[in-house]
Design an enzyme around this catalytic site. Sequence first.
Site, PDB file in Angstrom:
ATOM      1  N   ASP A 123       0.841  -1.192   0.000  1.00 35.43           N
ATOM      2  CA  ASP A 123       0.000   0.000   0.000  1.00 35.43           C
ATOM      3  C   ASP A 123       0.880   1.247   0.000  1.00 35.43           C
ATOM      4  OD1 ASP A 123      -2.540   1.099  -0.098  1.00 35.43           O
ATOM      5  OD2 ASP A 123      -2.561   1.469   2.050  1.00 35.43           O
TER       6      ASP A 123
ATOM      7  N   HIS B 236      -4.223  14.028   1.040  1.00 35.33           N
ATOM      8  CA  HIS B 236      -4.481  13.104   2.143  1.00 35.33           C
ATOM      9  C   HIS B 236      -3.353  13.178   3.171  1.00 35.33           C
ATOM     10  CE1 HIS B 236      -5.406   9.409   4.323  1.00 35.33           C
ATOM     11  NE2 HIS B 236      -4.207   8.956   4.046  1.00 35.33           N
TER      12      HIS B 236
ATOM     13  N   GLU C 174     -10.630   3.837   3.469  1.00 41.86           N
ATOM     14  CA  GLU C 174      -9.750   4.643   2.612  1.00 41.86           C
ATOM     15  C   GLU C 174     -10.069   4.283   1.172  1.00 41.86           C
ATOM     16  OE1 GLU C 174      -5.621   4.100   3.784  1.00 41.86           O
ATOM     17  OE2 GLU C 174      -5.807   5.680   5.296  1.00 41.86           O
TER      18      GLU C 174
ATOM     19  N   GLU D 181      -9.206   3.953  -2.471  1.00 44.06           N
ATOM     20  CA  GLU D 181      -7.974   3.817  -3.246  1.00 44.06           C
ATOM     21  C   GLU D 181      -8.250   3.093  -4.553  1.00 44.06           C
ATOM     22  OE1 GLU D 181      -4.656   2.153  -1.179  1.00 44.06           O
ATOM     23  OE2 GLU D 181      -5.182   3.051   0.755  1.00 44.06           O
TER      24      GLU D 181
ATOM     25  N   ASP E 193      -9.016   0.310   1.915  1.00 41.91           N
ATOM     26  CA  ASP E 193      -7.971  -0.028   2.888  1.00 41.91           C
ATOM     27  C   ASP E 193      -8.489   0.300   4.291  1.00 41.91           C
ATOM     28  OD1 ASP E 193      -5.360  -0.825   3.633  1.00 41.91           O
ATOM     29  OD2 ASP E 193      -4.766   1.267   3.808  1.00 41.91           O
TER      30      ASP E 193
ATOM     31  N   ARG F  29      -7.981   3.565  13.242  1.00 46.26           N
ATOM     32  CA  ARG F  29      -7.117   4.726  13.496  1.00 46.26           C
ATOM     33  C   ARG F  29      -6.550   4.758  14.902  1.00 46.26           C
ATOM     34  NH1 ARG F  29      -5.882   5.943   8.411  1.00 46.26           N
ATOM     35  NH2 ARG F  29      -7.709   6.567   7.202  1.00 46.26           N
TER      36      ARG F  29
ATOM     37  N   GLN G 282      -3.841   2.248  14.956  1.00 42.78           N
ATOM     38  CA  GLN G 282      -2.759   2.762  14.111  1.00 42.78           C
ATOM     39  C   GLN G 282      -1.893   3.781  14.845  1.00 42.78           C
ATOM     40  OE1 GLN G 282      -4.223   4.339  10.388  1.00 42.78           O
ATOM     41  NE2 GLN G 282      -2.179   4.786   9.587  1.00 42.78           N
TER      42      GLN G 282
ATOM     43  N   LYS H 275      -4.265  -2.167   9.809  1.00 44.70           N
ATOM     44  CA  LYS H 275      -4.557  -2.318   8.386  1.00 44.70           C
ATOM     45  C   LYS H 275      -4.871  -3.758   8.002  1.00 44.70           C
ATOM     46  CE  LYS H 275      -3.413   1.992   7.131  1.00 44.70           C
ATOM     47  NZ  LYS H 275      -4.230   2.875   6.278  1.00 44.70           N
TER      48      LYS H 275
ATOM     49  N   THR I  19      -8.913  -5.955   3.855  1.00 47.58           N
ATOM     50  CA  THR I  19      -8.895  -4.978   2.771  1.00 47.58           C
ATOM     51  C   THR I  19      -9.908  -5.475   1.761  1.00 47.58           C
ATOM     52  OG1 THR I  19      -6.535  -4.620   3.153  1.00 47.58           O
ATOM     53  CG2 THR I  19      -7.423  -3.850   1.043  1.00 47.58           C
TER      54      THR I  19
ATOM     55  N   GLU J  34     -10.145  12.335   7.435  1.00 53.11           N
ATOM     56  CA  GLU J  34     -10.122  13.656   6.814  1.00 53.11           C
ATOM     57  C   GLU J  34     -11.481  14.332   6.939  1.00 53.11           C
ATOM     58  OE1 GLU J  34      -8.057  14.030   2.877  1.00 53.11           O
ATOM     59  OE2 GLU J  34      -7.826  11.869   3.152  1.00 53.11           O
TER      60      GLU J  34
END
Lengths: 447, 447
Positions: B139, B146, B210, B212, B244, B248, B251, B264, B268, B385
């Site tokens: 990834d 971002h 996320e 992607e 993804d 948080r 993380q 993560k 996925t 975000e």
Amino acid sequence: MARLNGTHDPALRSWVESANTPDTDFPIQNLPLGVFRRRGEAAERARGGVAIGDRILDLAAAVAAGLFAGPAEAAARAAAGPALNPLMTMGNAAASALRARLSALLRAGAPERARVEPLLVPMAEAEMLLPATIGAFTDFLTSTYHTERGGRRTRPESPLPPNFKHLPVAYNSRASSVRVSGEAIRRPNGQRLRPDGTVHFGPCEALDFELELGLFIGPGNPVGEPVHIDFAPDHMFGYCLLNDWSARDIQRWESHPLGPFLSKSLSTSISPWVVTADALEPFCASAFPRAESDPKPLPYLHGEADQREGLMDIRMEAFLLTPRMRERGEPPARVTATNFTNMYWTFAQMVTHHMSNGCNLRPGDLLGSGTASGPTDESRACMAELTEAGTQPLTLPNGETRRWLEDGDEVIFRARAERDGFVPIGFGECRGRIAPAPAWPRGRNDA
Amino acid sequence: MARLNGTHDPALRSWVESANTPDTDFPIQNLPLGVFRRRGEAAERARGGVAIGDRILDLAAAVAAGLFAGPAEAAARAAAGPALNPLMTMGNAAASALRARLSALLRAGAPERARVEPLLVPMAEAEMLLPATIGAFTDFLTSTYHTERGGRRTRPESPLPPNFKHLPVAYNSRASSVRVSGEAIRRPNGQRLRPDGTVHFGPCEALDFELELGLFIGPGNPVGEPVHIDFAPDHMFGYCLLNDWSARDIQRWESHPLGPFLSKSLSTSISPWVVTADALEPFCASAFPRAESDPKPLPYLHGEADQREGLMDIRMEAFLLTPRMRERGEPPARVTATNFTNMYWTFAQMVTHHMSNGCNLRPGDLLGSGTASGPTDESRACMAELTEAGTQPLTLPNGETRRWLEDGDEVIFRARAERDGFVPIGFGECRGRIAPAPAWPRGRNDA
């Protein structure tokens, strides 16, 4: 050590005489599994084998010869192919059934000797291959000593990261470039930040080794289903030596904020023999002693049996063989002597943590312990520690010096589990020699 | 766009009428590949298929019916099995030969229509599976927007890491837990640092998506052999949407110093259809414009063609469907609308960098682009975000609010490539619904 049985009996001897010498890694108490072919044989001839002294028992031939029955036969068939994954899938009870039968077949006085002896292949005539198809390789960071020595340079305010004593720190590394002992390691090209602030791309200028133990996962877990630490050992199949080659200059520049990537994926070397969890039973050791000031592991990382016997008493060594030593017939120089009991976290804790979010591990997945450094100078288990990040060259016995690994240098790992009252067992070697970096390939319009 | 051919002709129509509607993702100009089975069929019936309108052409049946010859037949056979890896191994020329023949078979007026029509399976009757056996998942982090939005909170002194504009930042993620659209995503358990300084283990309290794009690797490279950026496209097979999922809170606590790991690897999600590089040719866009103050990419990351057409004009959207919306029959709420041209690095640069150290990529390996956020508020492509890390709740059209994803929430991604003069093509959907965290499993002595 509740799981000791007759296969661990120190009085056992083999009719394969080379298995009875005090310096062999592969006495009858070991019986590690691997995948091999005779030199010159086609790739599809790869098959499972068992190390005994300086010989390999050809498992495919032994199955064909009808030497197994019942659970041992099922296990032997699963271990006879070009990768040990089918046996890993079956789990440790199957591996133990196979071990018991192999021990019976190979011990002194075994009535099957005449049928087994023709199935032995001299190691000198064999090429060892990767023991498993490795679907994923996760590398941990679990020695406080290694972490603090590195941290004193890069994070002086907090040499040990705040999370280190709360969880076994890890990152996903690269499985595709895991390679078996003996394959050349090409120096990588990569980006680095020069002291003058410029960014440069070219051959790595700070190539390092890391002395680790590798764990092969046995049965896996489904996605979304964690495993209790009490049952983590059911997923731990066996062990190898692991050299987590590291490009320190690339690593320093690339690792923030998402961790090491190309600095590690250049290649990882492992020793070819998988020493089973069963074989290592006599060498279990209690978990790393926590200081009063250390946080207690959270309940999910705390297991009673794991605290009692979660580490293993394994002496691990790294040697360096330079081109000059090779030329002059000098022996490799030992640069590291450490012990796996130096690790702050056990493999059961690593496995439990890895599965704790529901991530699925699969048979044949490889977990690296992290660099197994100890508290003493001689137990520093990578060049970055030995040379203080290249600032204090290491002087070898023949007068040569090294800041980092040079082209032609060969790194050799060896390890032995030893305990009073038991026959020591070894891991064989994990070797890798540094080849020069490749020239950059040409583009479409290059002459 | 030198590689446009008759299959991209906007005048082409299919005899499959649903492929000619303006809102279909799968007109005859698309022809993405996937793996499916009819609902209720046994697992071993998984086979390759091609999306056309609301139908799937069964490639295994089409091969058996003798509808292919020459290179297209070889490619169709390679795409007809339970994973597309054999076709990926053959490379883009093979995929293009297959595409040309499929385009001929499915276009209006095709003489083979009567033979092909019985081989179509309604999508509504099919279950899509992972399109490939994914050996590795890497990834990247390649949107400045971002990265800066995240960095302003966590690294205010330097929101964009110093290396960001020198190399496409990446980490190895977890391939085993990559799953196809539609599978439930179980909220992970994990460790977090609470504001009061205590460390806690339990269900994730800050679950995120996320948005992607994913790239499937075609032919790989041998260990130790990098590839010039001019030839990187030869290794780029096709694309999918990729969610993804990110925990948080886990993380933040685990990522220092080795990067994200369990935050993560929980899972996925990817969309099931692989839109080939060939199909996306009309939508190529020039590389992200560098500012005067931006560093020039080092030569190994600079390719002429890549600068000219290395990005793709793909509109990408994320929707949220909450349990209340589902109950009331409300449509999903769009929370993100962005475009892939927002990315600072191209996939060719990502591939070249990934191989630059000699790391071997393999057919079927998956590369994630990183969260494809743009400069505007509506183009923020993850909850972190959208809600400023959970501090500013997002208000949905029905009045509900969200700081993070809640149990029962479903995240839906859609994307379309559009350009004047061409028929738009889409990616289908990537969906995943959050299931509650599992209870912690019992130990050996638990009642």
